[in-house]
Enzyme design. Structure first.
Site, short mmCIF file in Angstrom:
data_model
loop_
_atom_site.label_atom_id
_atom_site.label_comp_id
_atom_site.label_asym_id
_atom_site.label_seq_id
_atom_site.Cartn_x
_atom_site.Cartn_y
_atom_site.Cartn_z
N ARG A 366 0.82 -1.21 0.00
CA ARG A 366 0.00 0.00 0.00
C ARG A 366 0.86 1.27 0.00
NH1 ARG A 366 -4.96 0.75 0.49
NH2 ARG A 366 -4.71 2.62 1.79
N PHE A 389 -0.07 5.57 10.99
CA PHE A 389 -0.77 4.45 10.36
C PHE A 389 -0.21 4.14 8.97
CE2 PHE A 389 -3.55 5.79 13.71
CZ PHE A 389 -4.02 4.60 14.22
N GLU A 390 -0.38 5.05 8.02
CA GLU A 390 0.15 4.82 6.68
C GLU A 390 0.95 6.04 6.24
OE1 GLU A 390 -2.18 1.60 4.10
OE2 GLU A 390 -3.11 3.59 4.07
N HIS A 391 2.23 5.96 6.47
CA HIS A 391 3.15 7.04 6.10
C HIS A 391 4.07 6.49 5.03
CE1 HIS A 391 6.40 10.16 7.41
NE2 HIS A 391 5.86 10.43 6.24
#
Length: 561
Positions: A366, A389-391
């Site tokens: 991702r 979380f999503e870096h």
């Protein structure tokens, strides 16, 4: 074969803290903490104790480690690597909460027949404290020791001592009574336990004094595993706390190994603050204060010392005293060089080059792809810088006081909410970022975004007087040059000449000691590539290459990824 005379410290430069060492035959392995960086735990290999090469990062899947939501400097703390019964045993902590009165520190065990794996599914052990270590006794029984967290205590010292409990291999769980075997000394903050069996004693090595400039390693011994333990009359086996002039500071959190020739060596945590590092440049940046010179952008590193450990006596540093030496006399082992670190990567399909890691998530697809555009690392714009979380950040450690880094980016932002580029990163409130972005009408431009440890405001400064206008299409080369406390950014259009942006940023801010943000900080400086899209559209950026090159004017010690 050529014998090494001296081992230059640190042996694992850059962010490589909390070393745990084990020898298996003629092979030596060191495991170090990785905190919020994925995959979890770094294991380096050597055959001569001087030359080390990354061998594995064993925690690679969600069932073993999922750090989404973990705070900065949470995640994998202080692994313990051992070998027994034909298996490697790796104990590690996943810290979910690290600030305030409580710690949520969950301890696990995985095993493997070889260092490369396959590594097993994890066995949950406990959550009573961190720094777990597995001791394999001579009778075959196995014992877990860890510090215990006592939230009842006022002030900073909530370290309640070292507890011991048996681990049942058959039942894959801890069994029996939990015993508090050692409460440490008046130096306090007792953690990092390792137990050894020698000369009829159980020897308990601990870390004390916190992981800052008061850090220390303390030895105690007992005829019985459960104590009482007699503390070394010298108290500390290793510390730099009373030697501010020493090259290696913050010395502590150690582990001991015996060579095949019967010699003893200790690996330990340390750091090299800029005022104690050759090639540093204090005072060259506006806003740097005298106290900032005690900052260590390379983070907490791993060094080695030779010990003298006479029968029935407490061990001592071979060079005398308790202050770590810049270099250690080497064991009489054949020289075993390792492959040099790759300095330039022209990206190709396949796995990510081993020098690089990412943050927190076990779902890297991702964040990035090496297959979406052959010949490029595609990074998908995700959440804002500092997201837990999503870096979408892919980076490698800074392992030199002075270095240059470059990348070439192909990026078509449609909005000022989309930005990507080259970043010097410590955590969500310590970074310098050279970013390609867009204006309100979608025209490409270049900005510098800087968050120099400004807590609690977390202001993102924009040091350029005006953004730099960029051509509508084509690649942009981005570069940075770091020399001690100074970072400078530069750029080039396509194959054109480099242009210095004319700003000097405080690289000392990209360090453990900078700022007064949440809790302590435990990692180190990284340099890498990133993409952000706070609109949620996931606009991607393609990076065609990446170069990291030590600069001779600074002390190069690039021996590890």
């Amino acid at each position: 074969m050529l014998d090494i005379q001296n081992i230059q410290n640190p042996i694992l430069p850059g962010f490589n803290p909390d070393p745990s060492i084990v020898r298996v035959g003629d092979d030596y392995y060191i495991a170090t903490s990785t905190f919020e960086w994925y995959p979890g735990v770094q294991i380096h290999h050597s055959r001569d104790l001087a030359n080390w090469q990354l061998a594995a990062r064993p925690l690679t899947r969600a069932s073993q480690l999922d750090m989404r939501g973990n705070p900065d400097s949470g995640g994998v703390w202080a692994p313990c690597l051992s070998f027994s019964d034909g298996l490697f045993w790796l104990i590690y902590t996943d810290t979910k909460r690290r600030d305030g009165a409580w710690k949520d520190s969950h301890n696990y065990l995985v095993t493997a027949p070889t260092i490369e794996g396959p590594w097993s599914e994890p066995v949950y052990l406990n959550s009573s404290g961190f720094d777990p270590s597995l001791f394999h006794d001579e009778d075959g029984r196995k014992w877990l020791v860890n510090m215990i967290w006592d939230h009842r205590q006022q002030g900073g010292d909530k370290f309640g001592g070292i507890v011991c409990q048996e681990y049942s291999v058959a039942e894959q769980r801890l069994v029996g009574e939990i015993r508090n075997i050692y409460r440490g000394t008046d130096h306090k903050l007792t953690e990092g336990p390792h137990i050894y069996r020698k000369d009829g004693y159980y020897w308990l090595l601990t870390a004390e004094g916190g992981t800052g400039y008061e850090h220390a390693a303390t030895m105690a011994r007992s005829k019985d595993l459960f104590g009482p333990y007699e503390t070394d009359p010298a108290k500390h086996l290793l510390t730099s706390k009373d030697a501010p002039e020493a090259y290696l500071q913050r010395a502590g959190h150690a582990d001991i190994v015996e060579t095949q020739n019967g010699e003893f060596f200790m690996v330990h945590l340390c750091s090299r603050p800029l005022d104690a590092t050759r090639g540093s440049a204090p005072g060259r940046v506006v806003g740097i204060h005298e106290e900032d010179a005690r900052r260590s952008p390379l983070g907490r590193e791993t060094a080695i010392q030779k010990l003298v450990w006479d029968k029935g006596e407490f061990p001592r540093l071979a060079h005398g005293g308790c202050v770590p030496a810049d270099a250690a006399p080497a064991p009489g082992l054949p020289h075993a060089p390792v492959a040099p670190i790759v300095t330039r990567h022209d990206f190709a399909p396949g796995p990510l080059p081993v020098e690089f890691q990412w943050l927190r998530t076990p779902e890297p697809d991702r964040l990035f792809s090496l297959d979406a555009r052959p010949g490029a690392l595609r990074i998908f714009g995700r959440a804002a810088p500092g997201s837990t979380f999503e870096h979408a950040l892919v980076a490698r450690r800074q392992v030199d006081i002075a270095y240059s880094a470059e990348t070439e980016i192909d990026f078509q932002p449609e909005s000022y909410q989309q930005f990507a580029g080259l970043i010097s990163w410590y955590n969500g409130f310590k970074f310098h970022y050279l970013a390609v972005s867009a204006t309100d009408n979608g025209a490409r431009e270049l900005r510098v975004l800087s968050c120099p440890a400004d807590w609690p405001m977390l202001r993102v400064e924009q040091p350029l007087a005006e953004p730099v206008a960029l051509p509508a299409t084509g690649t942009i080369r981005l570069g940075c040059d770091v020399d001690g406390m100074v970072l400078r950014f530069r750029y080039a259009i396509g194959n054109g000449e480099w242009t210095d942006l004319g700003v000097e940023l405080d690289q000392s801010a990209i360090s453990c000691e900078a700022g007064n943000g949440p809790g302590n900080n435990f990692t180190g400086a990284f340099i890498g590539m990133c993409a952000h899209d706070t609109s949620g559209r996931g606009q991607h950026a393609d990076f065609l290459n990446f170069t990291y090159q030590p600069v001779p004017s600074g002390p190069s010690n690039s021996g590890a990824a």
